[in-house]
Design a protein around this motif. Structure first.
Motif, mmCIF file in Angstrom:
data_model
loop_
_atom_site.group_PDB
_atom_site.id
_atom_site.type_symbol
_atom_site.label_atom_id
_atom_site.label_comp_id
_atom_site.label_asym_id
_atom_site.label_seq_id
_atom_site.Cartn_x
_atom_site.Cartn_y
_atom_site.Cartn_z
ATOM 1 N N PRO A 19 0.105 -1.473 0.011
ATOM 2 C CA PRO A 19 0.072 -0.169 -0.016
ATOM 3 C C PRO A 19 0.744 1.436 -0.072
ATOM 4 O O PRO A 19 0.228 2.503 -0.239
ATOM 5 C CB PRO A 19 -0.740 -0.415 1.437
ATOM 6 N N PHE A 23 -0.130 4.498 -2.570
ATOM 7 C CA PHE A 23 0.188 6.390 -1.678
ATOM 8 C C PHE A 23 1.277 6.718 -2.765
ATOM 9 O O PHE A 23 1.287 7.678 -2.992
ATOM 10 C CB PHE A 23 0.671 6.003 -0.653
ATOM 11 N N ALA A 42 -4.280 5.773 -5.475
ATOM 12 C CA ALA A 42 -5.025 6.192 -4.494
ATOM 13 C C ALA A 42 -5.748 4.493 -4.270
ATOM 14 O O ALA A 42 -6.293 4.733 -2.057
ATOM 15 C CB ALA A 42 -5.412 7.868 -4.380
ATOM 16 N N LEU A 43 -6.695 4.784 -4.772
ATOM 17 C CA LEU A 43 -7.636 4.073 -4.723
ATOM 18 C C LEU A 43 -7.772 2.861 -4.468
ATOM 19 O O LEU A 43 -7.695 2.283 -3.401
ATOM 20 C CB LEU A 43 -9.054 3.856 -5.651
ATOM 21 N N SER A 46 -5.566 2.254 -0.527
ATOM 22 C CA SER A 46 -6.769 2.638 0.156
ATOM 23 C C SER A 46 -7.291 1.157 0.657
ATOM 24 O O SER A 46 -7.464 0.720 1.572
ATOM 25 C CB SER A 46 -7.713 3.621 0.023
ATOM 26 N N GLN A 47 -7.956 0.641 -1.142
ATOM 27 C CA GLN A 47 -7.928 -0.699 -0.798
ATOM 28 C C GLN A 47 -6.586 -1.690 -0.131
ATOM 29 O O GLN A 47 -7.485 -2.393 0.424
ATOM 30 C CB GLN A 47 -8.301 -1.206 -1.865
ATOM 31 N N GLN A 50 -6.077 0.676 4.554
ATOM 32 C CA GLN A 50 -6.974 1.185 4.928
ATOM 33 C C GLN A 50 -6.489 2.084 6.184
ATOM 34 O O GLN A 50 -5.929 3.142 6.529
ATOM 35 C CB GLN A 50 -8.357 1.126 4.738
ATOM 36 N N PRO A 54 -3.923 6.769 6.647
ATOM 37 C CA PRO A 54 -4.776 7.104 6.689
ATOM 38 C C PRO A 54 -4.805 8.962 6.142
ATOM 39 O O PRO A 54 -6.351 9.325 5.340
ATOM 40 C CB PRO A 54 -4.588 7.619 8.361
ATOM 41 N N VAL A 56 -3.868 8.504 3.272
ATOM 42 C CA VAL A 56 -4.321 8.701 1.561
ATOM 43 C C VAL A 56 -5.518 8.877 1.267
ATOM 44 O O VAL A 56 -6.018 8.962 0.294
ATOM 45 C CB VAL A 56 -4.495 6.781 1.129
ATOM 46 N N HIS A 57 -6.697 9.254 2.180
ATOM 47 C CA HIS A 57 -7.971 9.949 1.845
ATOM 48 C C HIS A 57 -7.861 10.900 1.754
ATOM 49 O O HIS A 57 -8.881 12.351 1.048
ATOM 50 C CB HIS A 57 -9.124 9.544 3.659
ATOM 51 N N LEU A 60 -7.413 11.565 -1.729
ATOM 52 C CA LEU A 60 -7.938 11.341 -2.899
ATOM 53 C C LEU A 60 -8.996 12.591 -2.627
ATOM 54 O O LEU A 60 -9.339 13.287 -4.202
ATOM 55 C CB LEU A 60 -8.959 10.270 -2.386
#
Length: 87
Positions: A19, A23, A42-43, A46-47, A50, A54, A56-57, A60
């Motif tokens: 991840p 990122f 980024a999605l 996130s998958q 998660q 944090p 990554v949100h 997005l």
């Protein structure tokens, strides 16, 4: 910036389930104004992680804000980028 892009891309090629690599690749592509690739990465990050990433949100959210600002000026924009005129 191309160094970060290249390094993150190589890391993803070695292990696409990492991840942090996804990122970092998202950040690099965002900084190169490749918003579609940044969103995709980024999605993916996130998958994969998660609870570990944090931030990554936040990335997005930044990507979607840029999409929202550019939508009226980008012909053929995907439906997710179009803001209703009533807003």
């Amino acid at each position: 910036m191309f160094d970060a892009f290249d390094a993150a891309g190589k890391a993803l090629m070695i292990d696409s389930t990492n991840p942090m690599s996804a990122f970092l690749f998202a950040i690099a592509t965002y900084n190169l104004n490749d918003l579609d690739s940044a969103e995709k990465s980024a999605l993916h990050a996130s998958q994969l992680g998660q609870e570990k990433l944090p931030h990554v949100h936040s990335l997005l959210a930044e990507i979607y804000m840029v999409f929202a600002v550019l939508a009226p000026y980008k012909p053929g924009a995907p439906a997710r980028m179009i803001i209703p005129a009533e807003m």
